[in-house]
Design a protein around this motif. Structure first.
Motif, mmCIF file in Angstrom:
data_model
loop_
_atom_site.group_PDB
_atom_site.id
_atom_site.type_symbol
_atom_site.label_atom_id
_atom_site.label_comp_id
_atom_site.label_asym_id
_atom_site.label_seq_id
_atom_site.Cartn_x
_atom_site.Cartn_y
_atom_site.Cartn_z
ATOM 1 N N ASN A 82 0.795 -1.232 0.000
ATOM 2 C CA ASN A 82 0.000 0.000 0.000
ATOM 3 C C ASN A 82 0.828 1.285 0.000
ATOM 4 N N GLN A 83 2.082 1.166 -0.363
ATOM 5 C CA GLN A 83 2.934 2.347 -0.499
ATOM 6 C C GLN A 83 3.620 2.325 -1.857
ATOM 7 N N ILE A 84 3.852 3.512 -2.399
ATOM 8 C CA ILE A 84 4.524 3.619 -3.685
ATOM 9 C C ILE A 84 6.034 3.622 -3.481
ATOM 10 N N ALA A 85 6.719 2.793 -4.253
ATOM 11 C CA ALA A 85 8.186 2.802 -4.287
ATOM 12 C C ALA A 85 8.606 3.104 -5.719
ATOM 13 N N ARG A 86 9.684 3.850 -5.834
ATOM 14 C CA ARG A 86 10.135 4.274 -7.160
ATOM 15 C C ARG A 86 11.634 4.024 -7.298
ATOM 16 N N VAL A 87 12.045 3.638 -8.506
ATOM 17 C CA VAL A 87 13.463 3.451 -8.797
ATOM 18 C C VAL A 87 13.821 4.282 -10.029
ATOM 19 N N SER A 88 14.999 4.855 -10.010
ATOM 20 C CA SER A 88 15.509 5.534 -11.203
ATOM 21 C C SER A 88 16.899 4.998 -11.507
ATOM 22 N N TYR A 89 17.136 4.725 -12.776
ATOM 23 C CA TYR A 89 18.432 4.202 -13.194
ATOM 24 C C TYR A 89 18.793 4.819 -14.544
ATOM 25 N N ILE A 261 21.997 -2.176 -8.589
ATOM 26 C CA ILE A 261 21.087 -3.128 -9.227
ATOM 27 C C ILE A 261 21.226 -4.509 -8.592
ATOM 28 N N LYS A 262 22.458 -4.944 -8.348
ATOM 29 C CA LYS A 262 22.679 -6.282 -7.778
ATOM 30 C C LYS A 262 22.035 -6.424 -6.407
ATOM 31 N N LYS A 263 22.194 -5.409 -5.562
ATOM 32 C CA LYS A 263 21.600 -5.461 -4.219
ATOM 33 C C LYS A 263 20.077 -5.424 -4.299
ATOM 34 N N LEU A 264 19.554 -4.610 -5.188
ATOM 35 C CA LEU A 264 18.100 -4.477 -5.304
ATOM 36 C C LEU A 264 17.468 -5.779 -5.797
ATOM 37 N N LEU A 265 18.131 -6.460 -6.727
ATOM 38 C CA LEU A 265 17.592 -7.714 -7.255
ATOM 39 C C LEU A 265 17.613 -8.840 -6.224
ATOM 40 N N LYS A 266 18.425 -8.692 -5.188
ATOM 41 C CA LYS A 266 18.476 -9.693 -4.125
ATOM 42 C C LYS A 266 17.579 -9.335 -2.941
ATOM 43 N N ASN A 267 17.012 -8.139 -2.959
ATOM 44 C CA ASN A 267 16.152 -7.693 -1.860
ATOM 45 C C ASN A 267 14.819 -8.441 -1.912
ATOM 46 N N ILE A 269 11.912 -7.847 -1.002
ATOM 47 C CA ILE A 269 10.716 -7.044 -1.268
ATOM 48 C C ILE A 269 10.920 -6.124 -2.464
ATOM 49 N N LEU A 270 12.009 -5.378 -2.462
ATOM 50 C CA LEU A 270 12.210 -4.341 -3.468
ATOM 51 C C LEU A 270 12.679 -4.870 -4.818
ATOM 52 N N TYR A 271 12.970 -6.173 -4.920
ATOM 53 C CA TYR A 271 13.332 -6.731 -6.215
ATOM 54 C C TYR A 271 12.263 -6.425 -7.257
ATOM 55 N N LYS A 272 11.016 -6.267 -6.812
ATOM 56 C CA LYS A 272 9.888 -6.045 -7.723
ATOM 57 C C LYS A 272 10.043 -4.768 -8.543
ATOM 58 N N LEU A 273 10.889 -3.860 -8.084
ATOM 59 C CA LEU A 273 11.135 -2.648 -8.856
ATOM 60 C C LEU A 273 11.870 -2.946 -10.165
ATOM 61 N N LEU A 274 12.649 -4.026 -10.182
ATOM 62 C CA LEU A 274 13.473 -4.334 -11.354
ATOM 63 C C LEU A 274 13.183 -5.682 -11.988
ATOM 64 N N SER A 275 12.507 -6.567 -11.288
ATOM 65 C CA SER A 275 12.329 -7.927 -11.787
ATOM 66 C C SER A 275 10.882 -8.388 -11.657
ATOM 67 N N ASP A 276 10.380 -9.055 -12.703
ATOM 68 C CA ASP A 276 9.056 -9.668 -12.620
ATOM 69 C C ASP A 276 9.168 -11.196 -12.599
ATOM 70 N N GLU A 277 10.362 -11.710 -12.289
ATOM 71 C CA GLU A 277 10.529 -13.160 -12.158
ATOM 72 C C GLU A 277 11.039 -13.544 -10.780
ATOM 73 N N GLY A 278 10.870 -12.670 -9.806
ATOM 74 C CA GLY A 278 11.305 -12.956 -8.455
ATOM 75 C C GLY A 278 12.699 -12.430 -8.176
ATOM 76 N N VAL A 279 13.231 -12.796 -7.018
ATOM 77 C CA VAL A 279 14.597 -12.426 -6.645
ATOM 78 C C VAL A 279 15.569 -13.061 -7.641
ATOM 79 N N ILE A 280 16.603 -12.316 -8.016
ATOM 80 C CA ILE A 280 17.647 -12.850 -8.888
ATOM 81 C C ILE A 280 18.952 -12.837 -8.094
ATOM 82 N N GLU A 281 19.347 -13.997 -7.616
ATOM 83 C CA GLU A 281 20.519 -14.111 -6.747
ATOM 84 C C GLU A 281 21.832 -13.935 -7.506
#
Length: 293
Positions: A82-89, A261-267, A269-281
């Motif tokens: 229920n909160q908006i999160a935003r990423v810029s790259y 990007i690497k840290k975000l993809l392993k997060n 919760i926040l992986y969803k900002l960059l990935s639609d296939e789940g966490v990418i280890e």
């Protein structure tokens, strides 16, 4: 004084993130043009590994057009709890090429070479979700131009033919393109995905080549080994550092921070900002030896 120092550190942090340039040496005045470079690696006796060593050295020495060096900001946001999160790259404005602004050559690479170039330039390759978002954000959208598949699709003559056809498409946008306008639709992307590591032999994972209706011709595909590179493959690098803002709808506890990007993809919760296939280890390709596909 303490608050002033904190403020200055924050400003420097933003300046560092916003250093929107590709980290490469300046291009030399006598560097090969794209046409000359393509000709130089067209020898049919040249092995793949040799060819990619030549490509890497050319890139390492800075033979990259100026328009490719100014990175484009791309922004995406999602709702999390229920909160908006935003990423810029920051992304390359076009797919990787060698040469000058006036004469450049889109250079397909195996994921092995693409990862080496990404490491060299402090960048990452994109995910599927990032490719979709880059296409949506592009101000120049080109119609894909597939060439019927044959055994020749991995050879320099086909690379050059497709390169020339894309450059003809770009003629109406020449001024805009050479001023680093974000461009898409001209290539498929080599992407980061969990599917790189799903089998014993490392794979190249490709996706994209969006049509004008926004739909991708190429679904996520991982049936080629990591020594495959054909004319349709493009390399789009993304600066490692990203900015994440959380709780944008809340009146309190809004947070803005820099990460990678690497840290975000392993997060978790926040992986969803960059990935639609789940966490990418493992958001990278292995730098393994070349084999036979």
């Amino acid at each position: 004084m303490k608050y002033l120092i904190s403020f200055l550190l924050l400003i420097l942090s933003f300046q560092d993130l916003n250093a929107q340039t590709l980290k490469l040496k300046p291009r030399k005045a006598d560097a090969l043009t794209g046409t000359a470079f393509a000709k130089s690696i067209s020898d049919s006796t040249l092995m793949l590994k040799q060819r990619e060593e030549i490509i890497f050295n050319e890139i390492k020495n800075g033979n990259v057009p100026n328009f490719l060096r100014k990175l484009s900001e791309v922004v995406d946001s999602i709702k999390i709890e229920n909160q908006i999160a935003r990423v810029s790259y920051y992304a390359l404005p076009d797919y990787f090429c060698i040469g000058s602004d006036d004469d450049y050559f889109y250079v397909p690479m195996t994921p092995i070479l693409a990862q080496k170039v990404a490491d060299l330039t402090k960048c990452n390759l994109p995910t599927k979700k990032m490719v979709d978002n880059i296409y949506k954000s592009a101000s120049i959208k080109l119609t894909p131009q597939p060439i019927p598949p044959t055994k020749a699709m991995t050879t320099l003559p086909i690379f050059i033919a497709h390169n020339d056809s894309v450059k003809i498409q770009l003629k109406p946008y020449l001024s805009k393109h050479n001023n680093s306008a974000l461009t898409a639709g001209n290539k498929k992307d080599v992407i980061i995905s969990n599917k790189i590591y799903t089998e014993k032999t490392p794979k190249v994972v490709i996706y994209g080549w969006h049509k004008m209706d926004g739909k991708a011709i190429q679904p996520v595909y991982n049936k080629h080994t990591n020594t495959w590179a054909d004319y349709s493959h493009g390399i789009r690098l993304i600066q490692q550092k990203v900015r994440v803002e959380e709780n944008l709808e809340g009146k309190t506890d809004q947070r803005s921070r820099r990460t990678t990007i690497k840290k975000l993809l392993k997060n978790p919760i926040l992986y969803k900002l960059l990935s639609d296939e789940g966490v990418i280890e493992k958001p990278f390709y292995p730098l393994t030896e070349y084999g036979i596909d």
